[in-house]
Design an enzyme around this catalytic site. Sequence first.
Site, PDB file in Angstrom:
ATOM      1  N   ASP A   1       0.859  -1.180   0.000  1.00 20.92           N
ATOM      2  CA  ASP A   1       0.000   0.000   0.000  1.00 20.92           C
ATOM      3  C   ASP A   1       0.898   1.233   0.000  1.00 20.92           C
ATOM      4  O   ASP A   1       1.796   1.358   0.831  1.00 20.92           O
ATOM      5  CB  ASP A   1      -0.905  -0.004   1.239  1.00 20.92           C
ATOM      6  CG  ASP A   1      -1.877   1.161   1.234  1.00 20.92           C
ATOM      7  OD1 ASP A   1      -1.537   2.231   1.782  1.00 20.92           O
ATOM      8  OD2 ASP A   1      -2.974   1.008   0.672  1.00 20.92           O
ATOM      9  N   ILE A   2       0.668   2.137  -0.956  1.00 25.14           N
ATOM     10  CA  ILE A   2       1.470   3.362  -1.016  1.00 25.14           C
ATOM     11  C   ILE A   2       1.087   4.258   0.153  1.00 25.14           C
ATOM     12  O   ILE A   2      -0.094   4.595   0.339  1.00 25.14           O
ATOM     13  CB  ILE A   2       1.249   4.103  -2.348  1.00 25.14           C
ATOM     14  CG1 ILE A   2       1.614   3.203  -3.540  1.00 25.14           C
ATOM     15  CG2 ILE A   2       2.085   5.392  -2.384  1.00 25.14           C
ATOM     16  CD1 ILE A   2       1.344   3.836  -4.897  1.00 25.14           C
TER      17      ILE A   2
ATOM     18  N   GLU B   1      -4.516   2.108  -4.532  1.00 22.17           N
ATOM     19  CA  GLU B   1      -3.056   2.225  -4.454  1.00 22.17           C
ATOM     20  C   GLU B   1      -2.431   0.971  -3.847  1.00 22.17           C
ATOM     21  O   GLU B   1      -1.303   1.004  -3.359  1.00 22.17           O
ATOM     22  CB  GLU B   1      -2.656   3.459  -3.641  1.00 22.17           C
ATOM     23  CG  GLU B   1      -3.068   3.431  -2.182  1.00 22.17           C
ATOM     24  CD  GLU B   1      -4.441   4.043  -1.931  1.00 22.17           C
ATOM     25  OE1 GLU B   1      -4.692   4.456  -0.783  1.00 22.17           O
ATOM     26  OE2 GLU B   1      -5.261   4.098  -2.876  1.00 22.17           O
TER      27      GLU B   1
ATOM     28  N   ASN C   1      -1.999  12.699  -3.779  1.00 22.25           N
ATOM     29  CA  ASN C   1      -2.911  13.136  -4.831  1.00 22.25           C
ATOM     30  C   ASN C   1      -3.415  14.554  -4.578  1.00 22.25           C
ATOM     31  O   ASN C   1      -3.485  15.382  -5.498  1.00 22.25           O
ATOM     32  CB  ASN C   1      -4.112  12.185  -4.912  1.00 22.25           C
ATOM     33  CG  ASN C   1      -4.039  11.255  -6.113  1.00 22.25           C
ATOM     34  OD1 ASN C   1      -3.362  11.553  -7.089  1.00 22.25           O
ATOM     35  ND2 ASN C   1      -4.742  10.145  -6.037  1.00 22.25           N
TER      36      ASN C   1
END
Length: 308
Positions: free
Chosen positions: A181-182, A225, A189
């Site tokens: 997971d980023i 993500e 964003n």
Amino acid sequence: MTDELESAAFYKTLLESTHAIPWKIDWESMRFAYIGPQIEKLLGWSADSWCSANDWAERMHPEDRDWVVNFCISQSKEGVDHEADYRALCADGSYLWIRDVVHVVRNEAGAVDSLVGFMFDISERKKIEDKLVHLQQELKELSFKDGLTGVANRRMLDSVLDKQWSHARRSSQPLSVIIFDIDYFKQYNDHFGHIQGDDCLRQVARTLSQGVTRHNDFFARYGGEEFMLILPETDAAAAAKVAERCRSLIFKLQLPHPISPASPVVTVSQGVGTITPQPSDSLKAFIDAVDKNLYRAKQSGRNKIVNG
């Protein structure tokens, strides 16, 4: 007699005016009794150069010859009408796709007397078929590919995961899974905008896919993500090394993330799990457990690897 001659001339003209190439082979001698003159225009070989069935066989692509000849002979012996597609050799050394449609003629005693048939040029049809096969393959690949990142999508992931789970259970081999997971991607964003966010996803996906080092390893986008790496026949120690390598690869990207509390550059949290599935085990329960390890990695400060 005149009517018979006129009738024969009519049918000869009719046969020789078609695009299909008529022919006849005497079964006992295996020699051509007739072949249409159109053969020279199509393949470059004159009609009088087609003497025996051996000429037909020799003017066939080596990869097609054995199966076509064996098939046609066996079908003819059985008295069964048949057809075969093959690549015919042209006089200039090139090849054209031919479809041979064969009718077996029997004598009054019921024995095979001769073979008659037509050769059709199907080269253009084959080209269209090849294009359709190629397009179908492209569509198949696209249906299993994530449109944004270019890696495998969730649909393909679920299919591969099911197969590898079944294989691991049958073979009593360990199966390892890493979920990535980023870290703080929503904030990324919001700060940089969705265009740069999409580019970040692509770069991370491309980098993490380098964790695939064997032909049966599999990497895909899990959702949003999140990404998943499937490592068949991989124990916990080996999976931990892969996870650390992936963490290092992402760090080396040095993608700036100025508002991340975890690091000034983009990082990933990882949940790692390993299992040798037993009949009583559930794939869903296993993935849920790996997902919980990912949650623990995020709760403990992110940019972490949690094994279980």
